[in-house]
Design a protein around this motif. Structure first.
Motif, short mmCIF file in Angstrom:
data_model
loop_
_atom_site.label_atom_id
_atom_site.label_comp_id
_atom_site.label_asym_id
_atom_site.label_seq_id
_atom_site.Cartn_x
_atom_site.Cartn_y
_atom_site.Cartn_z
N THR A 654 0.82 -1.22 0.00
CA THR A 654 0.00 0.00 0.00
C THR A 654 0.84 1.26 0.00
OG1 THR A 654 -0.12 0.03 2.42
CG2 THR A 654 -1.85 -1.18 1.22
N ASP A 655 2.19 1.11 -0.04
CA ASP A 655 3.03 2.30 0.05
C ASP A 655 2.78 3.24 -1.10
OD1 ASP A 655 5.92 0.56 1.46
OD2 ASP A 655 4.06 1.31 2.37
N ASP A 656 2.69 2.70 -2.34
CA ASP A 656 2.48 3.56 -3.50
C ASP A 656 1.14 4.28 -3.41
OD1 ASP A 656 4.89 2.79 -4.49
OD2 ASP A 656 4.10 1.30 -5.89
N THR A 657 0.12 3.56 -2.99
CA THR A 657 -1.20 4.18 -2.86
C THR A 657 -1.19 5.27 -1.81
OG1 THR A 657 -2.16 2.05 -3.45
CG2 THR A 657 -3.64 3.69 -2.51
N GLN A 658 -0.52 5.00 -0.68
CA GLN A 658 -0.43 6.00 0.38
C GLN A 658 0.32 7.24 -0.11
OE1 GLN A 658 -1.63 6.15 3.82
NE2 GLN A 658 -1.04 8.19 3.17
N ASP A 659 1.40 7.03 -0.83
CA ASP A 659 2.16 8.18 -1.35
C ASP A 659 1.33 8.98 -2.35
OD1 ASP A 659 4.28 7.38 0.18
OD2 ASP A 659 5.33 6.35 -1.46
N THR A 660 0.54 8.27 -3.15
CA THR A 660 -0.27 8.95 -4.17
C THR A 660 -1.31 9.86 -3.54
OG1 THR A 660 0.04 7.13 -5.73
CG2 THR A 660 -1.81 8.60 -6.13
N ILE A 661 -2.01 9.34 -2.54
CA ILE A 661 -3.07 10.16 -1.94
C ILE A 661 -2.48 11.33 -1.16
CG2 ILE A 661 -3.32 8.96 0.30
CD1 ILE A 661 -6.38 9.12 -0.20
N GLN A 662 -1.32 11.13 -0.55
CA GLN A 662 -0.68 12.24 0.16
C GLN A 662 -0.18 13.30 -0.81
OE1 GLN A 662 -0.60 12.75 3.42
NE2 GLN A 662 0.47 14.70 3.10
N GLN A 663 0.33 12.87 -1.96
CA GLN A 663 0.79 13.82 -2.97
C GLN A 663 -0.37 14.65 -3.51
OE1 GLN A 663 2.77 12.01 -6.33
NE2 GLN A 663 3.85 13.89 -6.87
N ALA A 664 -1.50 13.99 -3.77
CA ALA A 664 -2.68 14.72 -4.24
C ALA A 664 -3.14 15.73 -3.20
CB ALA A 664 -3.80 13.73 -4.56
N TRP A 665 -3.12 15.34 -1.95
CA TRP A 665 -3.54 16.26 -0.88
C TRP A 665 -2.61 17.47 -0.79
CZ3 TRP A 665 -7.66 17.19 1.94
CH2 TRP A 665 -7.54 18.01 3.07
N GLN A 666 -1.33 17.23 -0.89
CA GLN A 666 -0.37 18.33 -0.81
C GLN A 666 -0.52 19.30 -1.98
OE1 GLN A 666 3.38 16.27 -0.49
NE2 GLN A 666 3.25 16.05 1.73
N ILE A 667 -0.80 18.77 -3.15
CA ILE A 667 -0.99 19.63 -4.33
C ILE A 667 -2.18 20.55 -4.12
CG2 ILE A 667 -1.71 19.61 -6.75
CD1 ILE A 667 0.07 17.16 -7.14
N LEU A 668 -3.29 20.01 -3.65
CA LEU A 668 -4.49 20.83 -3.44
C LEU A 668 -4.30 21.79 -2.27
CD1 LEU A 668 -7.31 18.18 -3.95
CD2 LEU A 668 -6.72 20.04 -5.48
N ASN A 669 -3.63 21.33 -1.24
CA ASN A 669 -3.48 22.15 -0.04
C ASN A 669 -2.51 23.31 -0.24
OD1 ASN A 669 -4.68 22.22 2.52
ND2 ASN A 669 -2.78 21.55 3.51
N SER A 670 -1.65 23.19 -1.26
CA SER A 670 -0.65 24.24 -1.50
C SER A 670 -1.20 25.44 -2.26
CB SER A 670 0.53 23.65 -2.26
OG SER A 670 0.14 23.21 -3.55
N VAL A 671 -2.43 25.32 -2.77
CA VAL A 671 -3.01 26.43 -3.54
C VAL A 671 -3.43 27.53 -2.59
CG1 VAL A 671 -4.84 27.09 -5.13
CG2 VAL A 671 -3.81 24.82 -5.29
N SER A 672 -2.92 28.74 -2.83
CA SER A 672 -3.21 29.85 -1.91
C SER A 672 -4.62 30.39 -2.09
CB SER A 672 -2.19 30.97 -2.12
OG SER A 672 -2.19 31.41 -3.47
N ILE A 673 -5.10 30.42 -3.33
CA ILE A 673 -6.45 30.94 -3.60
C ILE A 673 -7.27 29.78 -4.15
CG2 ILE A 673 -7.81 32.66 -4.85
CD1 ILE A 673 -5.29 34.34 -5.09
N LYS A 674 -8.06 29.16 -3.30
CA LYS A 674 -8.82 27.97 -3.69
C LYS A 674 -10.18 28.37 -4.25
CE LYS A 674 -6.75 24.70 -0.43
NZ LYS A 674 -5.79 25.62 0.18
N ASN A 675 -10.64 27.57 -5.21
CA ASN A 675 -11.98 27.76 -5.76
C ASN A 675 -12.87 26.59 -5.35
OD1 ASN A 675 -11.28 25.60 -7.49
ND2 ASN A 675 -10.58 27.02 -9.09
N ASP A 676 -14.10 26.61 -5.79
CA ASP A 676 -15.06 25.56 -5.42
C ASP A 676 -14.58 24.17 -5.84
OD1 ASP A 676 -16.85 27.05 -4.05
OD2 ASP A 676 -18.33 27.22 -5.65
N GLU A 677 -14.00 24.09 -7.03
CA GLU A 677 -13.57 22.80 -7.55
C GLU A 677 -12.48 22.19 -6.68
OE1 GLU A 677 -13.15 19.45 -10.04
OE2 GLU A 677 -14.76 20.88 -9.65
N GLN A 678 -11.53 23.01 -6.25
CA GLN A 678 -10.45 22.49 -5.41
C GLN A 678 -10.96 22.07 -4.04
OE1 GLN A 678 -8.31 26.04 -6.04
NE2 GLN A 678 -7.00 25.20 -7.66
#
Length: 1020
Positions: A654-678
């Motif tokens: 499950t390491d790859d899956t865990q890394d993937t979901i964490q990477q997706a979360w970090q990408i979304l969380n790093s956006v300073s001005i979030k919109n509805d879609e994010q």
């Protein structure tokens, strides 16, 4: 960013409103908000007098014999500057102009106030006041009459009332004086009527008649060139022939205005992909022409367009910082800069190293005095969920900001339509379709009204308590004279299976309705592409990919052509007898500078297990492709990573899956001005972490955390659908929230947030009914030891608490006994079933499948129908289920006799993908699994069918490519499956065990050799 005018702009040379438009006029950019500004009664086209600088004093400077005090006051008023230690008001300007009764400047100023809806003495100016101000005696050289005629022309084109009545084109023509300026004004007005479809003397004005109306003066020749340019861009024929770009360029005179007009036309050709002298017009060529014409503002606008579209200049990307420096320090330049920043903001583009914020855009619009543009930008922020001053922009705030003008009222009607379709709340209530219709009717926007009714028809929204029929939409488009929109709607009816006049719309009928224009030809090419991809027949024959390519080439649609080739590549369609390889598609995107399209294609290749340069793309290459595109593409990157997620099995790492979901979360969380879609994607990501038992930021995600995130999303149809899917999943899987189970009534209450009779609400209701039925069957098999069929209950576990150790032990003992008894009962029931040869009831069998799975089975049988010996057979647990050898199954195992059959199946399954706008979004995820020839382990593909906003698994397919099925005398068994039209071909149990024994025998016979090869890493 671009001006609305196109290339035909009478105001550039002192047109119909030569002396009326402001040096600080505020047109709406065509790109902003995704639609062009449209004037009332103009069939959806914007006025050509917006966005172009026209001096208010060109014709009358010679009349001033005293120091021009009025001009100083007017300049101070429009520039919002302090004069004589105070802010200048309209009354101050009119008083200053009043000293010179021979000048028409006061009339021009009053006219401008009226057109921009600026009050005078706290009162709204009327058109009659403007006419009275122009009506001076004596009227030297008919200048007063000319000014009044031009103003009436603008009232006619904008649908403004004069003396309480609409101004007709016939009345306008009669009012122009019989002078050279009057004849030129009539010609320009006729040109506008021709382009807008307004009748004169009860008949449509033909382009040839417009050309004849222009005088032979330099201004007349320039007007002809501009009109021909517009005919070329709109695909309107002149004297029975299409106007070519080469002919247009030759008509522009070698004057400063002519050079500017030619440069503007070349810019349009460049942006639209039109050929000139047989070649594409490059951005570098356009820049040189604008520089030669000394058109500083238009050059800045064009560079801004190149920046936003990713077009290269001098073989390099145009950066936003470079664009900002090019805008001149003038009122028009400041407004252009504000518009450019407004485009950068939602795209996530940076200026001076920082992302452009909505607050910065609002300040620029306020400084430019662009009230309508400011309101439209706030509308954009509201619809996309961008925060202003740290708060969400509410629909109520947007409506208040629109000015009380004809343009403002039409803009409010459009905004209310968006709120209605998205489910946004205005004044505490959802906007009804009836309210939107009233607003469009009040604004006199017949075409907009027809478009809205079309959307109501397609989405099942009722008007006056009745569903909008396709026939009613057709009548509205016919009444509005909108031939292209009518053809497009008939296209939708054809593709969606909607009847017109009680009959299905055929592709042949659709093609005949497209107008013979550039837009019509492009729309026809798109329709043929849809017919090709869906296998529809046109003129008695299948539409081939080659025919679609020719149509796109004829329409000069390079980007559309590249996208179609990408689809052919993904679906395995041949062009010129050869498969379209991914490398060729990438080359097309790189040649056109379409980096975003290239990145999207990369993600599709990775998700569809397609190779690029003989290798599959990994995640990092896909993310890097998005990073190469200017702007914020975090939503697309996160979406890709979320689609890559697959549910980990017990035996999987499950390491790859865990890394993937964490990477997706970090990408979304790093956006300073979030919109509805994010924000929505963050919510979905939390649900997936909960479902797959993965961590986010090293913490488990509970159902309570997901629900809390959902409740923070603002109210809309899309977010209501998200809430529905979450509660439905919790109900179906018995997942408690905040310690309590979810009841069926709570799920059904979510459906009440959708309008009655809407197709979305109906689709969700059917989906829930189907999933609930499947859950009931599983309950009967797993939780009902007495084989009864009671109603499903959420209360599967005991509600009392167990405190002592003794009580816990007793409880565990009872549970174990119940489990053993249940297992014995199920085993006995299964033996009886197999002995008697009876199957589970057809209803139970059908309910175990959803629509997506049934469609997959239908595709398999459609492919098999073309062969004597079906190359695709069902095996595994589902085949045994069909043969009454087991009571349930998980996924569906499939054997393909050839790689060709497997590829055909994969291509057909990929076509089931839908976008997020679908009622029930569907996603098909495919990834390859390499076989091992040494042990006769076949090559395989794992396929997951997902549905809903949370991308929950609907069914899994495992496709094995095993050539042994093609040789020998392998028997096949046909079984009827409820919900599938043709019999399903499955592998008999004896044949399945035979293939397995063959593999095991080979493994045993070669165990020593294979072990040695494995030790040397030669097996794989």
């Amino acid at each position: 960013m671009r001006s609305n005018d196109g290339v035909y702009s009478p105001s550039e040379q002192g047109g119909i409103l030569k002396a009326t438009a402001s040096t600080n006029s505020h047109s709406r950019p065509a790109v902003s908000g995704g639609r062009q500004a449209q004037q009332t009664g103009s069939s959806g086209r914007s006025s050509v007098f917006n966005g172009k600088r026209v001096s208010s004093h060109q014709s009358h400077r010679a009349t001033a014999t005293t120091p021009d005090e009025g001009k100083c006051f007017e300049d101070a008023f429009w520039g919002k500057k302090i004069l004589q230690r105070r802010q200048i008001t309209p009354a101050d300007v009119l008083t200053a102009y009043g000293n010179d009764r021979t000048s028409l400047r006061s009339g021009f100023f009053l006219q401008k106030l009226y057109l921009e809806n600026i009050p005078h003495d706290n009162k709204k100016i009327t058109p009659d006041q403007v006419v009275q101000e122009f009506n001076r005696k004596p009227d030297r050289n008919n200048k007063c009459q000319l000014a009044i005629a031009r103003f009436k022309a603008e009232c006619c084109l904008r649908g403004l009332l004069l003396n309480g009545q609409q101004v007709t084109p016939d009345a306008v023509v009669k009012d122009f004086p019989d002078s050279p300026e009057g004849k030129l004004g009539i010609a320009r007005f006729k040109a506008e009527c021709c382009l807008r479809g307004l009748p004169l003397n009860g008949q449509q004005i033909r382009p040839a008649a417009v050309v004849k109306a222009f005088p032979g003066s330099p201004h007349g020749k320039l007007g002809i060139a501009r009109f021909k340019a517009e005919c070329c861009l709109r695909g309107q024929a002149l004297n029975g022939q299409q106007v070519t770009p080469d002919a247009v360029v030759k008509d522009f005179p070698e004057s400063p205005e002519g050079k500017r007009g030619k440069a503007r036309f070349k810019a349009e050709c460049c942006l639209r992909g039109l050929l000139l002298n047989g070649q594409q017009v490059t951005p570098d060529t356009v820049v040189k022409d604008y520089q030669a014409a000394r058109a500083i503002l238009e050059l800045a606008r064009f560079k801004a367009e190149c920046c936003l579209r990713g077009l290269l200049l001098n073989s390099q990307q145009v950066l936003p910082d470079a664009v900002v420096k090019d805008f001149p320090d003038s009122p028009e330049g400041k407004l252009g800069l504000a518009r450019f920043k407004a485009e950068c903001c939602p795209r996530g583009l940076s200026l001076n190293g920082q992302q452009v914020t909505p607050d910065a855009v609002v300040k620029d619009y306020q400084a430019a005095g662009a009230a309508l543009e400011l309101a439209r930008f706030k509308e954009l922020c509201c619809l996309r969920g961008l925060a202003f001053n740290g708060r969400q922009v509410t629909p109520d705030a947007v409506v208040k900001d629109f000015p009380d003008s004809s343009e403002g009222k039409l803009a409010i009607a459009r905004f209310k339509a968006e709120c209605c379709l998205k489910g946004l709340v205005l004044n505490g209530q959802q906007v009804t379709p009836d309210a939107v219709v009233k607003d469009y009717q009040a604004a006199g926007a017949a075409l907009e009204l027809a478009r809205f009714k079309e959307l109501c028809c397609l989405r099942g929204l009722a008007l006056n308590g009745r569903q909008v029929t396709p026939d009613a939409v057709v009548k509205d488009y016919q009444a509005a004279g909108a031939a292209l929109e009518l053809a497009r709607f008939k296209e939708l009816c054809c593709l969606k299976g909607l009847a017109l006049n009680g009959r299905q719309v055929t592709p042949d009928a659709v093609v005949k309705d497209f107008p013979d224009s550039s837009e019509g030809k492009l729309a026809m090419a798109r329709f043929k592409a849809e017919c090709c991809l869906k296998g529809l027949v046109l003129n008695g024959q299948q539409v081939t990919p080659d025919a679609v390519v020719k149509d796109y080439q004829a329409a000069g649609a390079a980007l559309e052509l590249a996208r179609f080739k990408a689809l052919c590549c993904l679906r395995g369609l041949a062009l010129n007898g050869r498969q379209v390889i991914p490398d060729a598609v990438v080359e097309d995107y790189e040649r056109g500078g379409w980096l975003l399209e290239k990145a999207i294609f990369y993600s599709q290749l990775a998700l569809h297990a397609k190779e690029l340069n003989s290798a599959c793309l990994d995640t990092q290459k896909v993310l890097a492709a998005f990073n190469d595109v200017p702007g914020d593409h975090s939503s697309r990157q996160a979406e890709y990573l979320m689609q890559r997620l697959k549910q980990p099995q017990r035996y999987d790492e499950t390491d790859d899956t865990q890394d993937t979901i964490q990477q997706a979360w970090q990408i979304l969380n790093s956006v300073s001005i979030k919109n509805d879609e994010q924000r929505r994607l963050q919510c979905i990501l939390k649900f997936m972490a909960m479902q797959y038992q993965l961590l986010i930021d090293h913490q488990c995600v509970s159902a309570e955390a997901v629900w809390q995130t959902i409740t923070t999303l603002r109210r809309s149809f899309q977010n209501s659908r998200l809430r529905f899917f979450f509660l439905a999943r919790c109900y179906i899987t018995n997942q408690p929230v905040d310690g309590r189970p979810i009841h069926k009534n709570e799920v059904l209450e979510c459906l009440q947030s959708f309008p009655e009779g809407s197709k979305l609400g109906h689709a969700l209701s059917r989906w829930f009914e189907q999933c609930s039925a499947r859950a009931n069957i599983m309950d009967q098999l797993l939780f009902k030891p007495d084989n009864t069929v009671p109603e499903r209950s959420n209360d599967r576990s005991n509600n009392h608490s167990v405190n002592s150790v003794k009580e816990k032990a007793e409880s565990a003992s009872v549970t174990r006994a119940a489990t053993v008894n249940a297992a014995q009962n199920r085993e006995q029931a299964l033996k009886q079933t197999l002995q008697t040869g009876t199957a589970l009831s057809p209803v139970q069998q059908a309910r175990q499948f959803n629509t997506l799975t049934l469609k997959a089975l239908e595709i398999i049988q459609e492919i098999n129908g073309g062969y004597t010996d079906p190359p695709i057979v069902i095996t595994g647990s589902y085949a045994r289920f069909l043969q009454h050898r087991c009571s349930s199954f998980n996924d569906i195992d499939i054997i393909c006799a050839t790689e060709v059959a497997a590829r055909t199946l994969l291509d057909r399954l990929r076509a089931l993908n839908t976008d997020e706008d679908a009622d029930i979004p569907k996603r098909i995820l495919i990834w390859p699994m390499h076989g091992c020839q040494e042990i006769k382990l076949p090559k395989a593909y794992n396929i997951v069918l997902r549905e809903g906003d949370f991308r929950t698994k609907a069914m899994g397919l495992q496709v094995n490519v095993d050539t042994r099925l093609m040789y020998g005398n392998v028997q096949r068994l046909s079984v009827c499956v409820p919900g599938v039209e043709k019999s399903v071909c499955c592998l008999p149990f004896a044949e399945e065990t035979g293939l397995l024994n063959d593999t095991l025998k080979h493994l045993v016979d070669n165990l020593v050799l294979l072990t040695e090869q494995l030790r040397k890493s030669r097996v794989g």
